[in-house]
Design a protein around this motif. Sequence first.
Motif, PDB file in Angstrom:
ATOM      1  N   SER A  67       0.835  -1.206   0.000  1.00  0.00           N
ATOM      2  CA  SER A  67       0.000   0.000   0.000  1.00  0.00           C
ATOM      3  C   SER A  67       0.864   1.249   0.000  1.00  0.00           C
ATOM      4  O   SER A  67       1.988   1.241   0.489  1.00  0.00           O
ATOM      5  CB  SER A  67      -0.940  -0.001   1.192  1.00  0.00           C
ATOM      6  N   LEU A 149      -4.839  10.279  -4.793  1.00  0.00           N
ATOM      7  CA  LEU A 149      -4.768  10.040  -3.355  1.00  0.00           C
ATOM      8  C   LEU A 149      -3.685  10.874  -2.674  1.00  0.00           C
ATOM      9  O   LEU A 149      -3.539  10.800  -1.470  1.00  0.00           O
ATOM     10  CB  LEU A 149      -4.565   8.554  -3.050  1.00  0.00           C
TER      11      LEU A 149
ATOM     12  N   GLU B  74     -11.326   4.965  -1.494  1.00  0.00           N
ATOM     13  CA  GLU B  74     -10.240   5.319  -0.575  1.00  0.00           C
ATOM     14  C   GLU B  74     -10.162   6.834  -0.386  1.00  0.00           C
ATOM     15  O   GLU B  74      -9.851   7.315   0.701  1.00  0.00           O
ATOM     16  CB  GLU B  74      -8.921   4.725  -1.086  1.00  0.00           C
ATOM     17  N   LYS B  75     -10.443   7.578  -1.441  1.00  0.00           N
ATOM     18  CA  LYS B  75     -10.434   9.038  -1.321  1.00  0.00           C
ATOM     19  C   LYS B  75     -11.614   9.516  -0.479  1.00  0.00           C
ATOM     20  O   LYS B  75     -11.467  10.391   0.364  1.00  0.00           O
ATOM     21  CB  LYS B  75     -10.480   9.650  -2.726  1.00  0.00           C
ATOM     22  N   GLU B  78     -11.192   9.108   3.334  1.00  0.00           N
ATOM     23  CA  GLU B  78     -10.352  10.078   4.038  1.00  0.00           C
ATOM     24  C   GLU B  78     -11.149  11.316   4.439  1.00  0.00           C
ATOM     25  O   GLU B  78     -10.738  12.053   5.327  1.00  0.00           O
ATOM     26  CB  GLU B  78      -9.174  10.479   3.142  1.00  0.00           C
ATOM     27  N   TYR B 104     -14.253  -4.168   8.394  1.00  0.00           N
ATOM     28  CA  TYR B 104     -13.972  -2.774   8.726  1.00  0.00           C
ATOM     29  C   TYR B 104     -14.202  -2.523  10.216  1.00  0.00           C
ATOM     30  O   TYR B 104     -13.373  -1.906  10.892  1.00  0.00           O
ATOM     31  CB  TYR B 104     -14.856  -1.856   7.888  1.00  0.00           C
ATOM     32  N   TYR B 345      -7.920  -4.542   5.575  1.00  0.00           N
ATOM     33  CA  TYR B 345      -7.995  -3.079   5.651  1.00  0.00           C
ATOM     34  C   TYR B 345      -6.691  -2.586   6.271  1.00  0.00           C
ATOM     35  O   TYR B 345      -6.300  -3.047   7.341  1.00  0.00           O
ATOM     36  CB  TYR B 345      -9.152  -2.627   6.531  1.00  0.00           C
ATOM     37  N   ARG B 357      -5.639   7.305   6.114  1.00  0.00           N
ATOM     38  CA  ARG B 357      -5.538   6.503   4.904  1.00  0.00           C
ATOM     39  C   ARG B 357      -6.281   5.213   5.145  1.00  0.00           C
ATOM     40  O   ARG B 357      -6.107   4.583   6.194  1.00  0.00           O
ATOM     41  CB  ARG B 357      -4.061   6.202   4.615  1.00  0.00           C
ATOM     42  N   VAL B 358      -7.091   4.823   4.194  1.00  0.00           N
ATOM     43  CA  VAL B 358      -7.723   3.499   4.227  1.00  0.00           C
ATOM     44  C   VAL B 358      -7.367   2.823   2.924  1.00  0.00           C
ATOM     45  O   VAL B 358      -7.718   3.315   1.850  1.00  0.00           O
ATOM     46  CB  VAL B 358      -9.264   3.589   4.352  1.00  0.00           C
ATOM     47  N   LYS B 359      -6.637   1.747   3.017  1.00  0.00           N
ATOM     48  CA  LYS B 359      -6.321   0.992   1.805  1.00  0.00           C
ATOM     49  C   LYS B 359      -6.940  -0.384   1.944  1.00  0.00           C
ATOM     50  O   LYS B 359      -6.868  -0.988   3.014  1.00  0.00           O
ATOM     51  CB  LYS B 359      -4.801   0.913   1.642  1.00  0.00           C
ATOM     52  N   VAL B 360      -7.562  -0.832   0.898  1.00  0.00           N
ATOM     53  CA  VAL B 360      -8.269  -2.114   0.963  1.00  0.00           C
ATOM     54  C   VAL B 360      -7.536  -3.140   0.131  1.00  0.00           C
ATOM     55  O   VAL B 360      -7.157  -2.875  -1.013  1.00  0.00           O
ATOM     56  CB  VAL B 360      -9.711  -1.965   0.438  1.00  0.00           C
ATOM     57  N   ARG B 399     -13.403  -0.692  -6.646  1.00  0.00           N
ATOM     58  CA  ARG B 399     -13.611   0.099  -5.432  1.00  0.00           C
ATOM     59  C   ARG B 399     -14.083   1.522  -5.743  1.00  0.00           C
ATOM     60  O   ARG B 399     -13.408   2.456  -5.836  1.00  0.00           O
ATOM     61  CB  ARG B 399     -12.363   0.125  -4.558  1.00  0.00           C
TER      62      ARG B 399
END
Lengths: 166, 399
Positions: A67, A149, B74-75, B78, B104, B345, B357-360, B399
């Motif tokens: 990531s 991002l 993801e955007k 945030e 989550y 996550y 930041r959240v990245k899946v 996503r």
Amino acid sequence: MTNTEIYDKLKSAFGPVIGEWHEQTGGEYMKRLSSYADVADTSFIRDVCLYLRDEPGLEFDSLLLLSSVDNGDKTLSVAYHLESKTMRHYIALKVTVPLDNAIVPSVTEVWSHANWQEREAWDMMGIKFLNHPDMRRILLDDDWVGHPLRKDYVYPDYYRGMKVPY
Amino acid sequence: MEVLERKMQTLPVPTKVIPAEQIDPKRLRTEEMVLNVGPQHPSTHGVLRLEAVLDGELVIDVVPFLGYLHRCFEKHAEAMTYPQVVPYVDRMDYLAPMNGELGYALAVERMMGIEVPEKVEYIRVLFNELQRIASHLVAVGTFGMDAGAFTPFLYCFRDREDVLEIFEKTCGARLLYNYIWVGGLSHDLHPDVLSMCRAFVKKSRATHKEINELLTFNKIFVERVANIGILKPDVAINGGASGPMLRGSGVKWDLRRDDPYSIYDRFEFEVPVGTGMMGTLGDCFDRHWVRMCEWEQSLNIIEQVLEKFPQNDKTDVQKAVPKRIKPAAGEIYSRVETARGELGYYIISKDNINPWRVKVRSPAFVNLSLLPIISRGYLMADLIVILGSVDIVLGEVDR
């Protein structure tokens, strides 16, 4: 092996290439899966990953997640969460690069899973991966401007001559 | 006419005619053809475009093009507070939202060190297993349809309807629930739900048997799906495959057993793996077979949950829901086993009410990246079946 033991082993094998250990406070689960080691010298990340994969006793056969992170202080990071399905242990690595020169060696040769994840990191965060076999955008269009991002991303007013409604 | 005759006289006359049996096929000039599949195509299971490079009918290479359903999860995340992200999570894997929500919620709960009441854990496991069955029903049904069998699809959707009704009775929504919250649930169980679940288990066992007879052990179906799309175990692990895709290759790996979360360690269930019973290990049939077996195992778990369910426990399901969700600075990688595989996550908190930041790690995205590897060298018609066996949900891929 616990991940601190793996960190010590890495440290003895690579010396100053491996930076600080960031222990996550919180429960046992966070300590085990989310504590990470900094890789101070970015250009060594592929070698570190190859070592982790091939060294007997470590055998990190799978990359869980690659990531990208914008740290908000003009640096970007790439985090690698690794797991060994045979040995049942974990470690996470992190490399940090400056925003205006974001180049990281690719680990696609080590784990083919990294291929698309690195493409996504390039697409979304603008991190270039050296020696990646297919460095294209993956989710956005090829003519998209910018990397959404990033924290300093400016929303476009127009896309292909169409007004973006908000 | 005269012109034509004159023209024909100037053309070179073949000096020797080669009989057909003497023509060497290797010396014939052939061309590769690029065939575009999708993005609007029923067998791509959503909006996915594939560029297939063909030699005659043989697939030489496949290049997937994604992003037609990209909604900037993801955007968005945030800009949202932690509980506001949950409805967005629903919209990723829209065939198994309960699984995604649990992943989550668990991630944020682990960051904040929240312990949820036991009753909530039971309801979460119950609904996750129901959701897994509902998702596998769609997977099995559409896979059958990809291979040319239409009837099982209708039976599968008929049964899925029962699961959706249970969910509707509980939280009012049929597809996107916003049910599992950080620290609890949005609603307590409706009094009818447990008896509905019992009836569902009974009915679903019958359907399972029926689908096995109709589809799994149907000779036409087996001939169609066995021995194609072979994924070797080492390639699967290296490529990050998870869920039925990994287990179909014979790797016994299920996060419910190998890295237990919630209260899964209290239930007895088996981890089915592919054995190559109809062909080669890791072929499309094995993946289908793993899904069929998991369906049965989920039913076993549901039965155990119903048996042990604390019915007289009147705890408020929102008892542990924090008033203000603001995890301390730090980061977590948290994962659960969804119907499609390992959903992870990666959340970074900077001591704020919004995630930094959240990245899946979406299992469908990773599994789809293996499609080119497993479909090279098969026929174009097989490519559709192979894609069906991967069981992607484009909401989660993009996503």
